[in-house]
Design an enzyme around this catalytic site. Structure first.
Site, PDB file in Angstrom:
ATOM      1  N   GLY A   1      77.205 -46.632  23.948  1.00 12.38           N
ATOM      2  CA  GLY A   1      76.827 -47.200  22.660  1.00 12.38           C
ATOM      3  C   GLY A   1      75.655 -46.476  21.999  1.00 12.38           C
ATOM      4  O   GLY A   1      75.666 -46.216  20.795  1.00 12.38           O
TER       5      GLY A   1
ATOM      6  N   ASN B   1      73.345 -58.626  19.979  1.00 11.76           N
ATOM      7  CA  ASN B   1      73.288 -58.660  21.437  1.00 11.76           C
ATOM      8  C   ASN B   1      72.361 -59.744  21.979  1.00 11.76           C
ATOM      9  O   ASN B   1      72.502 -60.162  23.115  1.00 11.76           O
ATOM     10  CB  ASN B   1      72.863 -57.285  21.980  1.00 11.76           C
ATOM     11  CG  ASN B   1      71.669 -56.712  21.246  1.00 11.76           C
ATOM     12  OD1 ASN B   1      71.719 -56.506  20.031  1.00 11.76           O
ATOM     13  ND2 ASN B   1      70.608 -56.461  21.961  1.00 11.76           N
TER      14      ASN B   1
ATOM     15  N   GLN C   1      78.744 -55.111  21.190  1.00  9.33           N
ATOM     16  CA  GLN C   1      78.886 -56.455  21.764  1.00  9.33           C
ATOM     17  C   GLN C   1      80.225 -57.105  21.409  1.00  9.33           C
ATOM     18  O   GLN C   1      80.634 -58.062  22.062  1.00  9.33           O
ATOM     19  CB  GLN C   1      77.754 -57.364  21.272  1.00  9.33           C
ATOM     20  CG  GLN C   1      76.408 -57.066  21.898  1.00  9.33           C
ATOM     21  CD  GLN C   1      76.349 -57.410  23.384  1.00  9.33           C
ATOM     22  OE1 GLN C   1      77.023 -58.310  23.860  1.00  9.33           O
ATOM     23  NE2 GLN C   1      75.547 -56.672  24.122  1.00  9.33           N
TER      24      GLN C   1
ATOM     25  N   SER D   1      81.064 -49.461  23.712  1.00  5.14           N
ATOM     26  CA  SER D   1      80.575 -49.007  25.013  1.00  5.14           C
ATOM     27  C   SER D   1      81.338 -49.657  26.157  1.00  5.14           C
ATOM     28  O   SER D   1      81.503 -50.876  26.191  1.00  5.14           O
ATOM     29  CB  SER D   1      79.084 -49.344  25.127  1.00  5.14           C
ATOM     30  OG  SER D   1      78.619 -48.976  26.407  1.00  5.14           O
ATOM     31  N   GLY D   2      81.791 -48.827  27.104  1.00  8.54           N
ATOM     32  CA  GLY D   2      82.621 -49.302  28.207  1.00  8.54           C
ATOM     33  C   GLY D   2      82.005 -50.383  29.076  1.00  8.54           C
ATOM     34  O   GLY D   2      82.663 -51.349  29.457  1.00  8.54           O
ATOM     35  N   HIS D   3      80.707 -50.241  29.393  1.00  7.98           N
ATOM     36  CA  HIS D   3      80.131 -51.161  30.390  1.00  7.98           C
ATOM     37  C   HIS D   3      79.884 -52.563  29.856  1.00  7.98           C
ATOM     38  O   HIS D   3      79.507 -53.452  30.612  1.00  7.98           O
ATOM     39  CB  HIS D   3      78.866 -50.561  31.013  1.00  7.98           C
ATOM     40  CG  HIS D   3      77.640 -50.603  30.155  1.00  7.98           C
ATOM     41  ND1 HIS D   3      76.704 -51.588  30.283  1.00  7.98           N
ATOM     42  CD2 HIS D   3      77.191 -49.786  29.175  1.00  7.98           C
ATOM     43  CE1 HIS D   3      75.709 -51.367  29.419  1.00  7.98           C
ATOM     44  NE2 HIS D   3      75.995 -50.273  28.735  1.00  7.98           N
TER      45      HIS D   3
ATOM     46  N   THR E   1      82.057 -30.543  29.027  1.00  5.54           N
ATOM     47  CA  THR E   1      83.216 -30.888  29.846  1.00  5.54           C
ATOM     48  C   THR E   1      83.358 -32.398  29.936  1.00  5.54           C
ATOM     49  O   THR E   1      82.397 -33.101  30.228  1.00  5.54           O
ATOM     50  CB  THR E   1      83.062 -30.276  31.261  1.00  5.54           C
ATOM     51  OG1 THR E   1      82.919 -28.864  31.107  1.00  5.54           O
ATOM     52  CG2 THR E   1      84.262 -30.585  32.140  1.00  5.54           C
TER      53      THR E   1
ATOM     54  N   CYS F   1      59.604 -55.520  27.632  1.00  3.38           N
ATOM     55  CA  CYS F   1      58.374 -54.999  28.202  1.00  3.38           C
ATOM     56  C   CYS F   1      58.231 -53.539  27.803  1.00  3.38           C
ATOM     57  O   CYS F   1      58.912 -52.670  28.326  1.00  3.38           O
ATOM     58  CB  CYS F   1      58.400 -55.135  29.722  1.00  3.38           C
ATOM     59  SG  CYS F   1      56.812 -54.769  30.459  1.00  3.38           S
TER      60      CYS F   1
HETATM   61  C1  LIG Z   1      74.230 -52.346  24.894  1.00  2.21           C
HETATM   62  C2  LIG Z   1      74.164 -52.090  23.443  1.00  2.21           C
HETATM   63  C3  LIG Z   1      73.982 -50.791  22.932  1.00  2.21           C
HETATM   64  C4  LIG Z   1      73.764 -49.602  23.835  1.00  2.21           C
HETATM   65  O1  LIG Z   1      74.924 -49.266  24.526  1.00  2.21           O
HETATM   66  P1  LIG Z   1      74.818 -48.349  25.851  1.00  2.21           P
HETATM   67  O2  LIG Z   1      76.228 -48.047  26.192  1.00  2.21           O
HETATM   68  O3  LIG Z   1      74.129 -49.177  26.869  1.00  2.21           O
HETATM   69  O4  LIG Z   1      74.051 -47.137  25.463  1.00  2.21           O
HETATM   70  C5  LIG Z   1      73.980 -50.623  21.571  1.00  2.21           C
HETATM   71  N1  LIG Z   1      74.161 -51.662  20.736  1.00  2.21           N
HETATM   72  C6  LIG Z   1      74.337 -52.918  21.178  1.00  2.21           C
HETATM   73  C7  LIG Z   1      74.561 -54.015  20.210  1.00  2.21           C
HETATM   74  C8  LIG Z   1      74.347 -53.172  22.543  1.00  2.21           C
HETATM   75  O5  LIG Z   1      74.519 -54.428  22.985  1.00  2.21           O
END
Ligand SMILES: *Cc1c(COP(=O)(O)O)cnc(C)c1O
Length: 382
Positions: free
Chosen positions: A69, A149, A177, A197-199, A235, A323
């Protein structure tokens, strides 16, 4: 352990791990190579883009794989700014964007950009009238997140997209999100660029994508080889891309059921907290919010202390402050919806997944009530 921090990251689904493994051990070819092993890797990329494009109603040629992301947001903003300077240097965004957007905007301001940061109302919804008024002849980009988020608020993306299209301004949305959680149609919403974003939907970390509508002018973002149509060299991370595709398939397959379950749990959690704990404030919109998002401020409670005490009970959650350099800055999102710095620092975010249960919610509410009472008691003792 009770995991209620799915907005921070999610568990990689077993079928995603399964889909990745062969590309470490057996099919490790470079996608740019001529032999069979290479073309097998190439197929992974083509397939992933087709899978993603189908979920958005776009063309596979408009999907670019990124490292997540943050990179997608950086790419969208920096590359549009660079390519559209002949039209202007004005960007419109909001005060509640993720730092991947906000800090990129600050960087661009140092390089001559003029950025308007739109206000949001007390629920975190962007004021569409204010947006219309902010558009100028030199506005090149509107960037508004799909869903927040921290507080889960969903934005009127379709309306914003229509306004952008009417004014001939490009529209980017940080959908990190939202993508994989709720259906998104980029053409209906007039979205020109979209980050995901995948995770955040049970895929691997460090991989995501940027949708770039074919009409968007853009130079290379990363210079080097000819990967990603020459726009992002390097790559390709084939195992991660295979995992991303598996996560997308899974997310859209279970979406209906997952949403239903999460909304039920979310509303149960909100109701139970409101029943059990006094002097609280629900942050974000009560209904226009992500299925799995709950965010409350607990008056006179330092969230940092509460989070540590929750952790001691095996409960993972997060708070309304970040923090930075050792001091606790109240969240910019909570300040933007009108909270005092003190109340912002008293906020706890609980974000659900389809794996959570009602029993877990009951335990969390019970522990939370105890912790809040204890911290408030300690405060009175002082
Ligand atoms: C988590 C998040 C990101 C960042 O994504 P990453 O894959 O962790 O770099 C960006 N925008 C929002 C709204 C997110 O929740």
């Amino acid at each position: 352990m009770i995991y209620l921090d799915n907005a921070a990251t999610t568990k990689t689904a077993p079928e995603v791990v399964e889909a990745m493994l062969p590309y470490f051990t057996e099919y490790y070819g470079n996608a740019g190579s001529i032999y069979g092993l290479g073309s097998r890797s190439k197929k992974v990329i083509i397939n992933a883009k087709e899978v993603i494009a189908e979920t958005l109603g776009t063309d596979a040629n408009e999907i670019y794989i990124t490292a997540g992301g943050t990179e997608s947001d950086n790419w969208a903003l920096k590359a549009v700014y660079e390519a559209y300077q002949d039209k202007g240097r004005h960007i419109i965004t909001t005060k509640i964007e993720h730092h991947a957007v906000l800090h990129t905007c600050e960087y661009l301001e140092k390089r001559g950009a003029q950025v308007t940061y739109l206000n949001v109302d007390e629920n975190g919804v962007v004021d569409v009238e204010q947006l219309k008024k902010a558009i100028r002849p030199d506005t090149i980009l509107i960037s508004v997140m799909y869903a927040n988020n921290e507080i889960g608020t969903l934005q009127p993306i379709r309306e914003i997209g229509e306004i952008a299209a009417e004014h001939g301004v490009l529209f980017h949305t940080d959908a990190v999100q939202a993508y994989g959680q709720i259906p998104i149609n980029v053409s209906e919403c007039h979205i020109d660029l979209l980050s995901a974003s995948g995770h955040k939907f049970n895929g691997p970390k460090g991989v995501g994508f940027l949708y770039i509508n074919r009409k968007v002018r853009m130079h290379s973002f990363v210079h080097g080889g000819r990967q990603e149509r020459g726009r992002r060299a390097g790559t390709e991370n084939i195992p991660a891309i295979a995992g991303l595709a598996a996560a997308v398939k899974r997310a859209f397959h279970i979406m209906g059921e997952k949403t239903k379950k999460e909304i039920e749990l979310r509303d149960y959690l909100i109701t139970r907290i409101e029943q059990e704990i006094s002097h609280i404030r629900l942050n974000g919109h009560r209904t226009k919010r992500l299925p799995g998002n709950v965010n409350f401020s607990f008056e006179a409670v330092e969230s940092e202390s509460a989070l540590i005490m929750l952790d001691m009970q095996g409960i993972c959650a997060s708070g309304g402050s970040a923090c930075t350099t050792g001091s606790l800055d109240p969240s910019h999102v909570l300040l933007a919806i009108g909270l005092s710095p003190e109340l912002a620092r008293a906020s706890i975010r609980l974000t659900l997944s389809e794996d959570n249960t009602k029993e877990e919610i009951d335990i969390v509410v019970e522990e939370l009530a105890k912790i809040v009472a204890k911290l408030r008691g300690m405060r009175e003792d002082r």
